[in-house]
Design a protein around this motif. Structure first.
Motif, short mmCIF file in Angstrom:
data_model
loop_
_atom_site.label_atom_id
_atom_site.label_comp_id
_atom_site.label_asym_id
_atom_site.label_seq_id
_atom_site.Cartn_x
_atom_site.Cartn_y
_atom_site.Cartn_z
N GLY A 191 -9.72 8.92 -3.29
CA GLY A 191 -8.70 9.27 -4.27
C GLY A 191 -7.28 9.16 -3.76
N ASP A 192 -7.02 8.42 -2.71
CA ASP A 192 -5.64 8.23 -2.25
C ASP A 192 -4.88 7.40 -3.28
OD1 ASP A 192 -6.60 9.49 -0.04
OD2 ASP A 192 -6.03 7.94 1.39
N PHE A 193 -3.62 7.77 -3.52
CA PHE A 193 -2.82 7.02 -4.48
C PHE A 193 -1.35 7.07 -4.07
CE2 PHE A 193 -3.24 11.38 -5.96
CZ PHE A 193 -1.95 11.74 -6.33
N TYR A 194 -0.61 6.06 -4.51
CA TYR A 194 0.83 6.01 -4.27
C TYR A 194 1.45 5.07 -5.28
CZ TYR A 194 -0.33 1.63 -1.90
OH TYR A 194 -0.80 0.37 -1.61
N ASP A 195 2.76 5.24 -5.51
CA ASP A 195 3.46 4.35 -6.44
C ASP A 195 4.96 4.57 -6.31
OD1 ASP A 195 3.73 2.37 -8.28
OD2 ASP A 195 3.09 3.54 -10.00
N ILE A 196 5.70 3.58 -6.80
CA ILE A 196 7.16 3.65 -6.91
C ILE A 196 7.51 3.39 -8.37
CG2 ILE A 196 9.35 2.60 -6.24
CD1 ILE A 196 8.05 1.76 -3.61
N GLN A 197 8.33 4.25 -8.95
CA GLN A 197 8.74 4.07 -10.33
C GLN A 197 10.26 4.11 -10.44
OE1 GLN A 197 6.96 3.29 -13.23
NE2 GLN A 197 9.08 2.89 -13.77
N PRO A 198 10.91 2.95 -10.66
CA PRO A 198 12.35 2.96 -10.91
C PRO A 198 12.63 3.36 -12.35
CG PRO A 198 11.51 0.72 -10.94
CD PRO A 198 10.34 1.60 -10.60
N GLY A 199 13.83 3.85 -12.59
CA GLY A 199 14.21 4.26 -13.93
C GLY A 199 15.69 4.56 -14.02
N PRO A 200 16.14 4.96 -15.19
CA PRO A 200 17.57 5.22 -15.39
C PRO A 200 18.09 6.42 -14.62
CG PRO A 200 16.31 5.85 -17.32
CD PRO A 200 15.37 5.13 -16.43
N HIS A 201 17.21 7.27 -14.11
CA HIS A 201 17.63 8.47 -13.38
C HIS A 201 17.38 8.35 -11.88
CE1 HIS A 201 17.87 10.15 -17.39
NE2 HIS A 201 16.59 9.86 -17.58
N GLY A 202 17.20 7.13 -11.41
CA GLY A 202 16.93 6.91 -10.01
C GLY A 202 15.51 6.42 -9.82
N THR A 203 15.13 6.23 -8.58
CA THR A 203 13.79 5.77 -8.25
C THR A 203 12.98 6.94 -7.73
OG1 THR A 203 14.58 3.54 -7.75
CG2 THR A 203 12.47 4.19 -6.82
N ARG A 204 11.75 7.06 -8.22
CA ARG A 204 10.86 8.14 -7.79
C ARG A 204 9.65 7.54 -7.07
NH1 ARG A 204 12.70 10.92 -12.64
NH2 ARG A 204 14.42 12.23 -11.92
N VAL A 205 9.17 8.27 -6.08
CA VAL A 205 8.03 7.84 -5.26
C VAL A 205 7.00 8.96 -5.25
CG1 VAL A 205 7.26 7.23 -2.93
CG2 VAL A 205 9.44 6.35 -3.79
N LEU A 206 5.73 8.58 -5.35
CA LEU A 206 4.65 9.55 -5.33
C LEU A 206 3.55 9.07 -4.40
CD1 LEU A 206 3.33 12.15 -6.59
CD2 LEU A 206 2.23 10.61 -8.23
N LEU A 207 3.07 9.98 -3.55
CA LEU A 207 1.89 9.72 -2.73
C LEU A 207 1.03 10.96 -2.77
CD1 LEU A 207 1.25 7.98 0.56
CD2 LEU A 207 0.85 10.44 0.54
N GLY A 208 -0.29 10.76 -2.88
CA GLY A 208 -1.18 11.91 -2.92
C GLY A 208 -2.59 11.56 -2.56
N ASP A 209 -3.43 12.59 -2.55
CA ASP A 209 -4.83 12.46 -2.18
C ASP A 209 -5.64 13.40 -3.05
OD1 ASP A 209 -7.27 12.13 -1.04
OD2 ASP A 209 -6.74 12.98 0.92
N VAL A 210 -6.48 12.83 -3.91
CA VAL A 210 -7.36 13.65 -4.75
C VAL A 210 -8.55 14.11 -3.93
CG1 VAL A 210 -8.83 13.66 -6.79
CG2 VAL A 210 -6.66 12.42 -6.83
N GLN A 211 -8.90 15.36 -4.08
CA GLN A 211 -10.05 15.93 -3.37
C GLN A 211 -11.33 15.23 -3.80
OE1 GLN A 211 -12.19 18.30 -5.34
NE2 GLN A 211 -13.69 18.37 -3.69
N GLY A 212 -12.17 14.89 -2.81
CA GLY A 212 -13.43 14.24 -3.10
C GLY A 212 -13.35 12.73 -3.04
N LYS A 213 -14.50 12.09 -3.34
CA LYS A 213 -14.60 10.64 -3.31
C LYS A 213 -15.28 10.15 -4.57
CE LYS A 213 -14.85 10.07 1.73
NZ LYS A 213 -13.60 9.31 1.83
#
Length: 408
Positions: A173-195
Motif C-alpha cells: 500500500g505504499d503511495f506517493y504523488d505530486i499535485q500542482p495547482g493554483p495554491h502551490g504544489t502539494r506532495v503526498l507520501l504514505g503507507d497503507v497498513q497491510g498488503k
C-alpha cells in the motif's frame, strides 16, 4: 495499448518471455542452452552403459532424461527428449547379447516416465505463465495507482523508486504523488497498513482525494482533513461489504510548496517518519507534528482530548534552494542487517554528502538510499519500500503550478 494486450494473449511473444524466466540461469550469448543438460545426461548414460559389464546395466536410467528436461525445458523439448530417450534405450539395449538385455519391463518404465515428464512439463509451464501473468497484472495495477510523474511536474525536480518486499509480486500500500495547482504544489507520501488488493484499493482512494483536494483547497489543513475523512469513509464502505479490513489505517506525510514563498515548505504528519532535508550542509529532519495515522483520528475524540481532534497542525519549515526533501516508507527505516541493527539513514547520508555534495540531487539521492538499504539488509526487505525525493527546480520553478493547472 500493445503492452496491455500483451498481458492476456498467448502469442509467441508471451512464450518467449516465459522462456526467459525459465532459462535465465543457463544462457550462451543470450540464448538458452538448458537443453544441453538432458542431452549430456543421455550421452553419459549411453557411454557408461557400453563401458560396464553385462551385470551392471544403467540404460534404464534414460527415464531420468525426460524428467530433467521437464524441470528445465518447454513441453515440446521435453517430448522430444522423451522420444529420444526411448529410441536410445531400444538401440542401446539391443546392442547387448540377449542374456544381458534389460528387457520390456524397463522399456515400459522409460515409456511411462517420458509420458509423465511431458505432462509435468505442461503443468509447470502453465504455472509459470500464470505467475508471470499475475506479476504483470500487479505491475499494471501499481502503475495505474501510482501515475507516472512528468519531469519537472509542479515545478519540482523529483525521483522515486519502489521495491517490493515479495518477489512473487504481492502488492503493498505504499503511495506517493505530486499535485500542482493554483495554491502551490502539494506532495503526498504514505503507507497503507497491510498488503494485497485491499491496501492498494485504500491507497487509490486516498490518492484520488489528494489529487482533487490538493488542487482546489487553498488551505493545507483542509486537504489534511479531507484525507482523514476519505480514509474513514473507505473503511465504512469495506465494513458494509462484509470485509474484515475495517480497522485499516495509513501513515502519511503531506507537504505543501507555497507558490508565493520559495524558501519554506508546509508539512503535515500522519504518524509517519518525518521528511529529511538533505543538502550540502547536512541532513536534518523537518518538524511535522505528532498527528495520528489517517483513519485513526476518531481515537482522539474517543479519548476525550479536544486538543487532538481535527487534522494535525501544519508546520512551516525553512528549506534552502539546494536542499532536497527525502521521504521514505518503513521499508527503509526498518531495514535490518544480520545483527538486527536498523539502517542508519541520516548518518549514512551525512557521510555520503561529506564525500560528494551532489548526493543531494534527487536522482542521486534516491539511487544512493536504494543501494544502501539493499546492501544493509542483504537484499531481504522486510516490507515494501518507497523512496521519494523532491526539491524545487531552478529559475523556472515558479511556472510549475500554472503548467500543472493547465494540464490537470
Amino acid at each position: 495499448m500493445k503492452r496491455d494486450q500483451g498481458l492476456f494473449d498467448r502469442s509467441s511473444r508471451v512464450r518467449r518471455r516465459d522462456g526467459l524466466q525459465r532459462h535465465q540461469l543457463l544462457q550462451v550469448r543470450g540464448r538458452s542452452v538448458t537443453w544441453l543438460v538432458p542431452l549430456v545426461t543421455l550421452v553419459v548414460i549411453v557411454v557408461v552403459d557400453f563401458n560396464t559389464t553385462g551385470e551392471f546395466r544403467i540404460v534404464s536410467w534414460c527415464v531420468f532424461v525426460a524428467a530433467i528436461a521437464a524441470a528445465l525445458c518447454g513441453v515440446w523439448t521435453t517430448a522430444l527428449f522423451a522420444v529420444l530417450a526411448l529410441v536410445t534405450y531400444v538401440g542401446a539395449d539391443a546392442a547387448w547379447p540377449y542374456q544381458y538385455r534389460a528387457g520390456p519391463a524397463d522399456f515400459v518404465l522409460v515409456l511411462v516416465g517420458g509420458v509423465l515428464s511431458v505432462l509435468a512439463a505442461d503443468v509447470r509451464v502453465r504455472s509459470e505463465r500464470r505467475m508471470l501473468h499475475m506479476r504483470h497484472i500487479a505491475e499494471t495495477t501499481r502503475r495505474t495507482v501510482l501515475r507516472p510523474l512528468p519531469p519537472g511536474w509542479g515545478g519540482l525536480d523529483h525521483a522515486a523508486v519502489y521495491l517490493a518486499a515479495d518477489a512473487d509480486a504481492r502488492m503493498g500500500g505504499d503511495f506517493y504523488d505530486i499535485q500542482p495547482g493554483p495554491h502551490g504544489t502539494r506532495v503526498l507520501l504514505g503507507d497503507v497498513q497491510g498488503k494485497g488488493l485491499g491496501a492498494v484499493e485504500a491507497a487509490a482512494a486516498l490518492l484520488g482525494t489528494f489529487r482533487e483536494a490538493a488542487y482546489h483547497e487553498p488551505d493545507l489543513t483542509t486537504v489534511a482533513a479531507r484525507l482523514e475523512t476519505r480514509m474513514r469513509r473507505h473503511r465504512l464502505h469495506t465494513v458494509a461489504l462484509g470485509r474484515d479490513d475495517g480497522d485499516r489505517f495509513a501513515t502519511a506525510v503531506l507537504i505543501g510548496f507555497p507558490q508565493e514563498e520559495r524558501d519554506v515548505v508546509d508539512v503535515v504528519g500522519f504518524g509517519h517518519e518525518p521528511p529529511l532535508a538533505v543538502g550540502p550542509a547536512g541532513v536534518r529532519p523537518l518538524p511535522h507534528g505528532d498527528g495520528l495515522p489517517l483513519g485513526l483520528g476518531d481515537l482522539a475524540a474517543g479519548l476525550g482530548d479536544p486538543a487532538a481532534e481535527g487534522p494535525p497542525p501544519v508546520r512551516r519549515a525553512f528549506l534552502a534552494p539546494d536542499e532536497t526533501l527525502l521521504l521514505v516508507t518503513d521499508g527503509v527505516t526498518e531495514a535490518r542487517d544480520r545483527a538486527g541493527a536498523f539502517y542508519p539513514l541520516a548518518d549514512d547520508l551525512t557521510e555520503a554528502l561529506a564525500h560528494d555534495p551532489r548526493t543531494a540531487e534527487p536522482a542521486r539521492l534516491v539511487a544512493h538510499v536504494r543501494d544502501r538499504t539493499l546492501a544493509h539488509c542483504g537484499g531481504r526487505l522486510a516490507d515494501d519500500t518507497t523512496i521519494f525525493a523532491v526539491r524545487r527546480e531552478g529559475a523556472d520553478a515558479h511556472e510549475g503550478p500554472e503548467r500543472g493547472r493547465l494540464q490537470s
